[in-house]
Scaffold this motif. Structure first.
Motif, PDB file in Angstrom:
ATOM      1  N   VAL A  24       0.849  -1.201   0.000  1.00  0.00           N
ATOM      2  CA  VAL A  24       0.000   0.000   0.000  1.00  0.00           C
ATOM      3  C   VAL A  24       0.878   1.243   0.000  1.00  0.00           C
ATOM      4  O   VAL A  24       0.634   2.194  -0.748  1.00  0.00           O
ATOM      5  CB  VAL A  24      -0.929   0.008   1.229  1.00  0.00           C
ATOM      6  N   VAL A  25       1.931   1.219   0.825  1.00  0.00           N
ATOM      7  CA  VAL A  25       2.769   2.406   0.951  1.00  0.00           C
ATOM      8  C   VAL A  25       3.643   2.608  -0.289  1.00  0.00           C
ATOM      9  O   VAL A  25       3.951   3.735  -0.659  1.00  0.00           O
ATOM     10  CB  VAL A  25       3.624   2.298   2.227  1.00  0.00           C
ATOM     11  N   PHE A  27       3.213   1.420  -3.689  1.00  0.00           N
ATOM     12  CA  PHE A  27       2.713   1.542  -5.068  1.00  0.00           C
ATOM     13  C   PHE A  27       2.614   3.005  -5.482  1.00  0.00           C
ATOM     14  O   PHE A  27       2.241   3.868  -4.688  1.00  0.00           O
ATOM     15  CB  PHE A  27       1.338   0.904  -5.207  1.00  0.00           C
ATOM     16  N   PRO A  30      -2.482   4.832  -6.890  1.00  0.00           N
ATOM     17  CA  PRO A  30      -3.344   4.623  -5.723  1.00  0.00           C
ATOM     18  C   PRO A  30      -4.371   3.514  -5.916  1.00  0.00           C
ATOM     19  O   PRO A  30      -4.839   2.943  -4.936  1.00  0.00           O
ATOM     20  CB  PRO A  30      -4.043   5.970  -5.550  1.00  0.00           C
ATOM     21  N   SER A  33      -2.746   0.550  -4.670  1.00  0.00           N
ATOM     22  CA  SER A  33      -2.631   0.681  -3.213  1.00  0.00           C
ATOM     23  C   SER A  33      -3.932   0.282  -2.540  1.00  0.00           C
ATOM     24  O   SER A  33      -3.935  -0.439  -1.542  1.00  0.00           O
ATOM     25  CB  SER A  33      -2.290   2.110  -2.840  1.00  0.00           C
ATOM     26  N   ALA A  34      -5.052   0.757  -3.098  1.00  0.00           N
ATOM     27  CA  ALA A  34      -6.343   0.435  -2.495  1.00  0.00           C
ATOM     28  C   ALA A  34      -6.622  -1.059  -2.587  1.00  0.00           C
ATOM     29  O   ALA A  34      -7.131  -1.674  -1.639  1.00  0.00           O
ATOM     30  CB  ALA A  34      -7.452   1.235  -3.176  1.00  0.00           C
ATOM     31  N   LEU A  37      -4.731  -2.723   0.030  1.00  0.00           N
ATOM     32  CA  LEU A  37      -5.332  -2.513   1.353  1.00  0.00           C
ATOM     33  C   LEU A  37      -6.495  -3.474   1.569  1.00  0.00           C
ATOM     34  O   LEU A  37      -6.721  -3.931   2.695  1.00  0.00           O
ATOM     35  CB  LEU A  37      -5.797  -1.069   1.508  1.00  0.00           C
ATOM     36  N   ASN A  40      -4.912  -6.502   2.759  1.00  0.00           N
ATOM     37  CA  ASN A  40      -4.477  -6.275   4.141  1.00  0.00           C
ATOM     38  C   ASN A  40      -5.644  -6.472   5.106  1.00  0.00           C
ATOM     39  O   ASN A  40      -5.528  -7.173   6.121  1.00  0.00           O
ATOM     40  CB  ASN A  40      -3.929  -4.854   4.224  1.00  0.00           C
ATOM     41  N   MET A  69     -13.852   0.430   1.137  1.00  0.00           N
ATOM     42  CA  MET A  69     -12.905   0.341   0.028  1.00  0.00           C
ATOM     43  C   MET A  69     -13.587   0.572  -1.305  1.00  0.00           C
ATOM     44  O   MET A  69     -12.967   1.076  -2.242  1.00  0.00           O
ATOM     45  CB  MET A  69     -12.201  -1.014   0.041  1.00  0.00           C
ATOM     46  N   PHE A  72     -13.485   4.198  -1.667  1.00  0.00           N
ATOM     47  CA  PHE A  72     -12.141   4.605  -2.045  1.00  0.00           C
ATOM     48  C   PHE A  72     -11.907   4.387  -3.542  1.00  0.00           C
ATOM     49  O   PHE A  72     -11.456   5.297  -4.254  1.00  0.00           O
ATOM     50  CB  PHE A  72     -11.111   3.783  -1.271  1.00  0.00           C
ATOM     51  N   ILE A  76     -11.026   7.099  -6.489  1.00  0.00           N
ATOM     52  CA  ILE A  76      -9.787   7.009  -7.271  1.00  0.00           C
ATOM     53  C   ILE A  76     -10.111   6.916  -8.759  1.00  0.00           C
ATOM     54  O   ILE A  76      -9.475   7.566  -9.593  1.00  0.00           O
ATOM     55  CB  ILE A  76      -8.951   5.807  -6.798  1.00  0.00           C
TER      56      ILE A  76
ATOM     57  N   LEU B  35      -5.052   6.081   2.952  1.00  0.00           N
ATOM     58  CA  LEU B  35      -4.920   4.623   3.015  1.00  0.00           C
ATOM     59  C   LEU B  35      -3.953   4.224   4.128  1.00  0.00           C
ATOM     60  O   LEU B  35      -4.178   3.243   4.847  1.00  0.00           O
ATOM     61  CB  LEU B  35      -4.433   4.073   1.675  1.00  0.00           C
ATOM     62  N   LEU B  79     -12.325  11.816   1.830  1.00  0.00           N
ATOM     63  CA  LEU B  79     -12.550  11.720   0.387  1.00  0.00           C
ATOM     64  C   LEU B  79     -13.342  12.915  -0.111  1.00  0.00           C
ATOM     65  O   LEU B  79     -13.096  13.415  -1.224  1.00  0.00           O
ATOM     66  CB  LEU B  79     -13.278  10.420   0.062  1.00  0.00           C
TER      67      LEU B  79
END
Lengths: 188, 102
Positions: A24-25, A27, A30, A33-34, A37, A40, A69, A72, A76, B35, B79
């Motif tokens: 996640v940190v 990539f 984003p 990354s999501a 996560l 995770n 998510m 998110f 994105i 995130l 967001l």
């Protein structure tokens, strides 16, 4: 034999958890990354199950890996290429300081927890099958922690109102700026 | 309880928290900062649930559920802010957004 299986499940879940956290940190995109996560959060749900917190594990998958998510990923996708976050150049003082601070933070946590709780952690007490079940969570939530339950509802309401206010203000700004630019082109 | 000692779960939780803190300090995209904050919150949740198991007390799990609700609220507001910043045609970079005066 059962013991051995628990160890294997723990190893897979813990390393998936740490690996996807590092992903996640690191990539640049984003979107990836999501997605990392989500992995995770899913592997954390497995760890929660091993700690006999069944309801929290289910809520983790439903609320976090599901609803949060999706929100998110939606944002994105809405931002498109503006969301890309390439790594900036080589190592800088800021980056070195960040790595040092994160390492110091981890050492601090490990030392404090080790000093305070290491003796009591080795023998976890046996719990009944009801521990962590939805009925038990509901009973504790609505008796001992009723105030926390009510405050949670207020927090969620405030967040919903805040989201609506931010969204509507952004729309006003956009309308204003687009009409302003239209006027500007007409003046030209 | 069979399997690994509870200390190992706490080690995973400390590692997760440190990874999340590293992401918050290192990355400049507000999306990745959000995130990373989620990773930190989840590290704290894992510690709460581990101690809940250690004391055979459900209160830690209740606290973890409350943290989850707060995290969901934080994502909604964060967001919303990111989308508002994007609509004002500003760069999505936390270093350049240091004043937030629009």
């Amino acid at each position: 034999m059962g013991n051995f299986l628990v160890w294997i499940v723990w190893f897979v879940a813990a390393f998936a958890c740490l690996g996807s956290g590092a992903a996640v940190v690191s990539f640049a995109n984003p979107f990836y990354s999501a997605l990392a996560l989500i992995g995770n959060l899913g592997s954390l749900a497995v760890l929660y199950l091993l700690l006999s917190a069944e309801f929290v594990a289910a809520a983790q998958v439903l609320v976090y890996a599901g609803a949060v998510m999706v929100m998110f990923l939606f944002v994105i996708a809405y931002l498109g290429r503006h969301a890309d976050a390439p790594w900036a150049g080589g190592p800088s003082w800021q980056a070195l300081g960040a790595v040092a601070a994160a390492g110091a933070l981890m050492v601090e946590i490990v030392v404090v927890v080790g000093l305070k709780a290491s003796g009591r952690l080795s023998n976890a007490p046996d719990v009944t099958a009801a521990f962590g079940s939805p009925s038990e969570v509901g009973r504790v939530f609505l008796s001992d922690h009723l105030l926390a339950f009510e405050i949670t509802s207020i927090v969620l309401l405030a967040a919903a109102v805040g989201g609506v206010v931010l969204g509507s203000q952004a729309r006003d700004d956009q309308a204003k700026s687009s009409s302003g630019s239209a006027l500007g082109t007409r003046a030209k | 309880m069979t399997g690994p000692n509870l200390t190992w779960y706490l080690a995973v939780s400390a590692f997760l928290f440190a990874i999340g803190a590293l992401g918050v300090m290192l990355r400049r995209s507000p999306l990745i900062v959000l995130l990373s904050i989620e990773i930190m919150l989840n590290g704290a949740n894992l510690a709460l649930i581990t101690f809940s198991r250690n004391h055979a007390d459900m209160s830690g799990q209740i606290f973890a559920l409350a943290v989850m609700a707060v995290a969901a609220s934080e994502v909604v507001v964060g967001l919303g802010l990111i989308v508002a910043v994007h609509r004002r045609k500003l760069d999505l970079d936390v270093d350049k957004l240091s004043t937030l005066r629009g």
